[in-house]
Design an enzyme around this catalytic site. Structure first.
Site, PDB file in Angstrom:
ATOM      1  N   HIS A 211      19.677   2.704   0.082  1.00 60.85           N
ATOM      2  CA  HIS A 211      18.500   3.556  -0.086  1.00 60.85           C
ATOM      3  C   HIS A 211      17.488   2.993  -1.074  1.00 60.85           C
ATOM      4  CE1 HIS A 211      16.317   7.342  -0.244  1.00 60.85           C
ATOM      5  NE2 HIS A 211      16.497   7.436  -1.551  1.00 60.85           N
TER       6      HIS A 211
ATOM      7  N   ARG B 156      19.661   5.266 -10.398  1.00 58.43           N
ATOM      8  CA  ARG B 156      18.409   6.016 -10.557  1.00 58.43           C
ATOM      9  C   ARG B 156      18.639   7.512 -10.387  1.00 58.43           C
ATOM     10  NH1 ARG B 156      14.398   7.790  -6.620  1.00 58.43           N
ATOM     11  NH2 ARG B 156      15.780   6.914  -5.059  1.00 58.43           N
TER      12      ARG B 156
ATOM     13  N   ARG C 171      24.048  10.552  -7.454  1.00 56.09           N
ATOM     14  CA  ARG C 171      24.313  10.060  -6.096  1.00 56.09           C
ATOM     15  C   ARG C 171      25.253   8.862  -6.059  1.00 56.09           C
ATOM     16  NH1 ARG C 171      18.188   8.748  -4.360  1.00 56.09           N
ATOM     17  NH2 ARG C 171      18.063  11.004  -4.411  1.00 56.09           N
TER      18      ARG C 171
ATOM     19  N   SER D  76      11.625   7.897  -8.819  1.00 55.26           N
ATOM     20  CA  SER D  76      11.013   6.653  -8.359  1.00 55.26           C
ATOM     21  C   SER D  76       9.507   6.789  -8.146  1.00 55.26           C
ATOM     22  CB  SER D  76      11.691   6.224  -7.059  1.00 55.26           C
ATOM     23  OG  SER D  76      11.013   5.170  -6.494  1.00 55.26           O
ATOM     24  N   LEU D  77       9.098   7.865  -7.491  1.00 53.43           N
ATOM     25  CA  LEU D  77       7.660   8.081  -7.311  1.00 53.43           C
ATOM     26  C   LEU D  77       7.004   8.211  -8.682  1.00 53.43           C
ATOM     27  CD1 LEU D  77       7.767  10.618  -4.321  1.00 53.43           C
ATOM     28  CD2 LEU D  77       7.141   8.206  -4.205  1.00 53.43           C
TER      29      LEU D  77
ATOM     30  N   ALA E  97       9.382   9.517   1.662  1.00 50.96           N
ATOM     31  CA  ALA E  97      10.012  10.252   0.550  1.00 50.96           C
ATOM     32  C   ALA E  97      10.064  11.732   0.891  1.00 50.96           C
ATOM     33  CB  ALA E  97       9.242  10.006  -0.736  1.00 50.96           C
ATOM     34  N   GLN E  98      11.206  12.322   0.626  1.00 47.12           N
ATOM     35  CA  GLN E  98      11.400  13.719   1.034  1.00 47.12           C
ATOM     36  C   GLN E  98      11.430  14.654  -0.158  1.00 47.12           C
ATOM     37  OE1 GLN E  98      14.859  14.129   3.545  1.00 47.12           O
ATOM     38  NE2 GLN E  98      13.969  12.930   5.188  1.00 47.12           N
TER      39      GLN E  98
ATOM     40  N   GLU F  90       8.979   0.111  -6.635  1.00 46.01           N
ATOM     41  CA  GLU F  90      10.389  -0.219  -6.369  1.00 46.01           C
ATOM     42  C   GLU F  90      10.707  -1.707  -6.530  1.00 46.01           C
ATOM     43  OE1 GLU F  90      12.045   1.863  -3.052  1.00 46.01           O
ATOM     44  OE2 GLU F  90      13.884   0.679  -3.090  1.00 46.01           O
TER      45      GLU F  90
ATOM     46  N   SER G 108       0.827  -1.214   0.000  1.00 47.89           N
ATOM     47  CA  SER G 108       0.000   0.000   0.000  1.00 47.89           C
ATOM     48  C   SER G 108       0.863   1.266   0.000  1.00 47.89           C
ATOM     49  CB  SER G 108      -0.948  -0.009   1.191  1.00 47.89           C
ATOM     50  OG  SER G 108      -0.208  -0.105   2.394  1.00 47.89           O
TER      51      SER G 108
ATOM     52  N   HIS H 204      22.372   6.196  -0.664  1.00 48.40           N
ATOM     53  CA  HIS H 204      22.144   7.647  -0.596  1.00 48.40           C
ATOM     54  C   HIS H 204      23.326   8.272   0.139  1.00 48.40           C
ATOM     55  CE1 HIS H 204      20.342  11.537  -0.002  1.00 48.40           C
ATOM     56  NE2 HIS H 204      19.287  11.170  -0.703  1.00 48.40           N
TER      57      HIS H 204
ATOM     58  N   GLY I  28      10.855  14.727  -3.536  1.00 54.29           N
ATOM     59  CA  GLY I  28       9.659  14.979  -4.314  1.00 54.29           C
ATOM     60  C   GLY I  28       9.538  14.114  -5.552  1.00 54.29           C
TER      61      GLY I  28
ATOM     62  N   GLU J 205      17.898  18.344  -7.563  1.00 55.93           N
ATOM     63  CA  GLU J 205      18.647  17.275  -6.891  1.00 55.93           C
ATOM     64  C   GLU J 205      19.770  16.810  -7.800  1.00 55.93           C
ATOM     65  OE1 GLU J 205      16.188  14.293  -4.840  1.00 55.93           O
ATOM     66  OE2 GLU J 205      14.517  15.648  -5.126  1.00 55.93           O
TER      67      GLU J 205
HETATM   68  P1  FAD Z   1       6.564   1.209  -0.860  1.00 51.26           P
HETATM   69  O1  FAD Z   1       6.129   2.608  -0.751  1.00 51.26           O
HETATM   70  O2  FAD Z   1       7.760   0.815  -0.104  1.00 51.26           O
HETATM   71  O3  FAD Z   1       5.345   0.282  -0.438  1.00 51.26           O
HETATM   72  C1  FAD Z   1       5.536  -1.107  -0.324  1.00 51.26           C
HETATM   73  C2  FAD Z   1       4.347  -1.671   0.409  1.00 51.26           C
HETATM   74  O4  FAD Z   1       4.376  -3.087   0.359  1.00 51.26           O
HETATM   75  C3  FAD Z   1       4.307  -1.308   1.868  1.00 51.26           C
HETATM   76  O5  FAD Z   1       2.966  -1.009   2.180  1.00 51.26           O
HETATM   77  C4  FAD Z   1       4.735  -2.587   2.568  1.00 51.26           C
HETATM   78  O6  FAD Z   1       4.249  -2.728   3.863  1.00 51.26           O
HETATM   79  C5  FAD Z   1       4.107  -3.604   1.645  1.00 51.26           C
HETATM   80  N1  FAD Z   1       4.683  -4.949   1.712  1.00 51.26           N
HETATM   81  C6  FAD Z   1       5.972  -5.305   1.538  1.00 51.26           C
HETATM   82  N2  FAD Z   1       6.094  -6.641   1.660  1.00 51.26           N
HETATM   83  C7  FAD Z   1       4.861  -7.139   1.914  1.00 51.26           C
HETATM   84  C8  FAD Z   1       4.346  -8.420   2.162  1.00 51.26           C
HETATM   85  N3  FAD Z   1       5.116  -9.508   2.203  1.00 51.26           N
HETATM   86  N4  FAD Z   1       3.020  -8.549   2.385  1.00 51.26           N
HETATM   87  C9  FAD Z   1       2.200  -7.480   2.393  1.00 51.26           C
HETATM   88  N5  FAD Z   1       2.650  -6.227   2.188  1.00 51.26           N
HETATM   89  C10 FAD Z   1       3.958  -6.062   1.947  1.00 51.26           C
HETATM   90  N6  FAD Z   1      11.681   8.575  -4.393  1.00 51.26           N
HETATM   91  C11 FAD Z   1      11.362   9.670  -5.105  1.00 51.26           C
HETATM   92  O7  FAD Z   1      10.986   9.569  -6.284  1.00 51.26           O
HETATM   93  N7  FAD Z   1      11.438  10.899  -4.524  1.00 51.26           N
HETATM   94  C12 FAD Z   1      11.842  11.093  -3.251  1.00 51.26           C
HETATM   95  O8  FAD Z   1      11.866  12.198  -2.750  1.00 51.26           O
HETATM   96  C13 FAD Z   1      12.210   9.945  -2.500  1.00 51.26           C
HETATM   97  N8  FAD Z   1      12.645  10.070  -1.219  1.00 51.26           N
HETATM   98  C14 FAD Z   1      12.880   8.943  -0.487  1.00 51.26           C
HETATM   99  C15 FAD Z   1      13.228   9.068   0.854  1.00 51.26           C
HETATM  100  C16 FAD Z   1      13.372   7.942   1.640  1.00 51.26           C
HETATM  101  C17 FAD Z   1      13.745   8.082   3.097  1.00 51.26           C
HETATM  102  C18 FAD Z   1      13.188   6.659   1.070  1.00 51.26           C
HETATM  103  C19 FAD Z   1      13.318   5.428   1.912  1.00 51.26           C
HETATM  104  C20 FAD Z   1      12.874   6.526  -0.269  1.00 51.26           C
HETATM  105  C21 FAD Z   1      12.714   7.662  -1.057  1.00 51.26           C
HETATM  106  N9  FAD Z   1      12.379   7.559  -2.409  1.00 51.26           N
HETATM  107  C22 FAD Z   1      12.078   8.692  -3.113  1.00 51.26           C
HETATM  108  C23 FAD Z   1      12.127   6.262  -3.005  1.00 51.26           C
HETATM  109  C24 FAD Z   1      10.601   6.035  -3.037  1.00 51.26           C
HETATM  110  O9  FAD Z   1      10.038   6.525  -1.860  1.00 51.26           O
HETATM  111  C25 FAD Z   1      10.227   4.582  -3.173  1.00 51.26           C
HETATM  112  O10 FAD Z   1      10.995   3.966  -4.181  1.00 51.26           O
HETATM  113  C26 FAD Z   1       8.759   4.464  -3.539  1.00 51.26           C
HETATM  114  O11 FAD Z   1       7.989   5.154  -2.603  1.00 51.26           O
HETATM  115  C27 FAD Z   1       8.369   3.010  -3.591  1.00 51.26           C
HETATM  116  O12 FAD Z   1       6.983   2.926  -3.678  1.00 51.26           O
HETATM  117  P2  FAD Z   1       6.307   1.482  -3.725  1.00 51.26           P
HETATM  118  O13 FAD Z   1       4.851   1.704  -3.711  1.00 51.26           O
HETATM  119  O14 FAD Z   1       6.914   0.710  -4.799  1.00 51.26           O
HETATM  120  O15 FAD Z   1       6.797   0.787  -2.371  1.00 51.26           O
HETATM  121  C1  SIN Z   2      15.988  12.633  -1.330  1.00 50.94           C
HETATM  122  O1  SIN Z   2      15.122  13.429  -0.975  1.00 50.94           O
HETATM  123  O2  SIN Z   2      17.188  12.854  -1.243  1.00 50.94           O
HETATM  124  C2  SIN Z   2      15.563  11.302  -1.864  1.00 50.94           C
HETATM  125  C3  SIN Z   2      15.163  11.434  -3.259  1.00 50.94           C
HETATM  126  C4  SIN Z   2      15.089  10.105  -3.943  1.00 50.94           C
HETATM  127  O3  SIN Z   2      15.449   9.092  -3.380  1.00 50.94           O
HETATM  128  O4  SIN Z   2      14.664  10.103  -5.100  1.00 50.94           O
END
Ligand code: FAD
Ligand code: SIN
Length: 521
Positions: free
Chosen positions: A349, A384, A288, A389-390, A47-48, A373, A11, A241, A50, A116
């Site tokens: 990261h 990347r 990075r 990523s978002l 995510a910070q 991801e 989610s 990171h 954007g 960035e």
């Molecule tokens: P997630 O958002 O990680 O969601 C995965 C979901 O799967 C979670 O709900 C988890 O609980 C669930 N899950 C996992 N395994 C299971 C299981 N076995 N059973 C049931 N549920 C499960 N990217 C950007 O583009 N911009 C940014 O500014 C940025 N900043 C970041 C800052 C931080 C600190 C981090 C950690 C990442 C950042 N990223 C950023 C990367 C980005 O946030 C992620 O790559 C992206 O949000 C991944 O989205 P997702 O929906 O694929 O996975």
């Molecule tokens: C950050 O805000 O530095 C993270 C951005 C990203 O992982 O894309």
């Protein structure tokens, strides 16, 4: 057994976006979302910086964003994917706005675009420094309005169901029929039968222990898909990171966003020397992979544990307005960013690889899709570009939706067997699990870090094999629990990272092995 049209695992931004779109379009179809923690716990929430998206028609262009992505991906991106994702960006961003997400605007009401590493223009839309929190909030709010979506928190997906579980022999092209899911409150394992299963289970940071990722990032989806024999690629490209806050005891480390360097902060060693210009003309705003590798070199040279991020020359009111969360966290650690340098160190990261998908999000297993991801699209190549990523998650959630909108939902799949745990017992080996996890994380940090070598990787394989046998033996004889399943998944992911590292004989982007040469582009 529970039956649904669409089973979404995860989610975060990827899973929620798909669920909203398909549920809005087909109110008569059911969407079941399982997520292993609280409903909002995910990488997305943290995510910070954007979302990178071309909105400034004067200064920016699709072409520039495409070129930046290709350059940072170091020759290994799939150009047609890069073009598709970037050109779709503005439309997908508009949908986020439509669902109620707010992004910062300047005094004239235009989006305030941050910068960035690796970006040639300001193009990162953000909600202060808590963009992910805002995106997650808005998407969850919309999902809760949809009656045909059942969102089940604290439900842990254990394994995908394929012909393997149906005991059908000699099937060459596997199909996914859903997943076995542990309902954590009761310990019962549900068989969820689904016409289509969407893996949106996020990243793997916790395999390294020292990470910017929250505890849920254990690579479960990648491991499940791997066990089901889906194609997994590019796992050697782990992104570190450069600027996680240095907290000696912490596993999950607070991130100091790259946007802070985009705002003008400098990296310094403890003597105050600003070292990035010695390495790269873009200084702190090199991509990075480069900044992390330079910090690694500095630390090895000096023997220090961390370097510093200097924000003291920045306008402090503007800093506080843009980065209130970072400001507060530093305050809580007795770091006054207007006067003190922030101690920072690289941390694991993001995983650039994952479950291989095509442009419609299809994996190599029928009826199994992946986005976000956990997937490998070809957008990132060897590294990347920040804040792509978002964007990628939004675009691929949409592409899966578009593809499945055209598919019929006639006829539910075959009967699937209930979970069989005959001959297993409740494990009392919690200490052993914790011990194995620590060993695994230490091995990944020490042998499979920013700079690798064949010798270390080979040693890592031998050490991992020992952990693997212990964990598999425990898994075969125990009633499942989340800790055990996560550890098993992390061992699988580690195996993929190490194996695919050994198979790469040239250095690219985030992959750096002292025994390899860098192949000319
Ligand atoms: P997630 O958002 O990680 O969601 C995965 C979901 O799967 C979670 O709900 C988890 O609980 C669930 N899950 C996992 N395994 C299971 C299981 N076995 N059973 C049931 N549920 C499960 N990217 C950007 O583009 N911009 C940014 O500014 C940025 N900043 C970041 C800052 C931080 C600190 C981090 C950690 C990442 C950042 N990223 C950023 C990367 C980005 O946030 C992620 O790559 C992206 O949000 C991944 O989205 P997702 O929906 O694929 O996975
Ligand atoms: C950050 O805000 O530095 C993270 C951005 C990203 O992982 O894309």
């Amino acid at each position: 057994m529970l039956t649904t049209h669409y089973l979404v695992i995860g989610s975060g931004v990827a899973g929620l976006t798909f669920a909203i779109k398909i549920a809005e379009k087909f109110p008569d179809r059911t969407v079941t979302m399982v997520t292993k923690g609280d409903e909002d716990e995910s990488n997305t929430k943290y995510a910070q910086g954007g979302v990178a998206v071309v909105l400034d028609a004067q200064e920016d262009s699709f072409q520039k964003h495409i070129q930046d992505t290709l350059t940072v991906g170091d020759g290994l991106c799939d150009r047609s994917v890069v073009e598709m994702v970037i050109k779709e960006g503005p439309k997908r961003f508009d949908e986020l706005i439509h669902w109620g997400a707010h992004f910062d605007v300047d005094a004239e009401g235009n989006y305030d675009l941050g910068k960035e590493g690796g970006h040639s223009e300001n193009r990162v839309v953000h909600h202060r420094d808590i963009t992910g929190h805002e995106v997650e909030r808005a998407l969850l709010m919309r999902v809760h309005q949809l009656e045909n979506v059942a969102l089940l928190p604290h439900h842990f997906a254990i394994d995908l169901i394929t012909e393997h579980h149906l005991k059908l022999p000699n099937i060459r092209q596997l199909t996914c029929y859903g997943a076995y899911v542990l309902r954590e409150k009761t310990g019962e394992v549900l068989a969820i039968r689904a016409q289509n299963t969407i893996l949106a289970s996020g990243g793997i940071g916790r395999v390294y222990g020292h990470t910017t990722n929250p505890d849920v990032a254990t690579g479960d989806g990648i491991a499940m898909a791997y066990r089901a024999t889906a194609h997994i690629k590019d796992m050697e490209f782990i992104q570190f990171h450069p600027t996680a806050l240095y907290e000696p005891e912490a596993g999950t480390s607070f991130l100091i966003s790259e946007a802070v360097r985009g705002f003008g902060a400098y990296l310094r060693d403890k003597k105050g020397h600003r070292f990035m210009p010695d390495y790269d003309g873009r200084a702190e705003l090199a991509s990075r992979d480069i900044v992390s590798q330079c910090i690694d070199k500095e630390l090895k040279k000096t023997g220090d544990n961390h370097v510093f991020l200097d924000c003291t020359h920045l306008e402090s009111k503007a800093f506080m307005a843009h980065f209130p969360n970072i400001y507060e966290k530093c305050q809580a650690m007795h770091i006054d960013v207007a006067r003190d340098w922030i101690p920072v160190v690289p941390a694991s990261h993001y995983v650039c690889g994952g479950v291989v998908i095509d442009k419609s999000g299809r994996t190599t297993i029928n009826n199994l899709f992946a986005c976000g991801e956990c997937s490998r699209t070809g957008l990132h190549g060897a590294n990347r570009l920040a804040s792509n990523s978002l964007l990628e998650a939004l675009v691929y959630a949409h592409n899966i939706f578009r593809h499945l909108s055209e598919e019929s939902t006639e006829g539910m799949p075959v009967e699937i067997p209930e979970w069989n745990d005959e001959g297993t017992r409740i494990t009392k080996e919690h200490v052993l699990l914790g011990h194995n996890l620590k060993e695994l994380q230490a091995l990944m940090r020490n042998y499979v870090g920013i700079v690798r070598s064949n010798d270390r990787l080979t040693k890592a394989v031998a050490k991992l094999n020992v952990i693997h046998s212990e964990v598999e033996a425990l898994y075969r004889t125990s009633k499942v629990n989340t800790t055990l399943c996560e550890l098993r998944n992390m061992v699988n992911v580690a195996h993929l990272i190490i194996g695919q590292s050994l198979a790469r004989h040239e250095n690219r982007g985030g992959y750096n092995n002292i025994d390899n040469i860098r192949k000319p582009k």
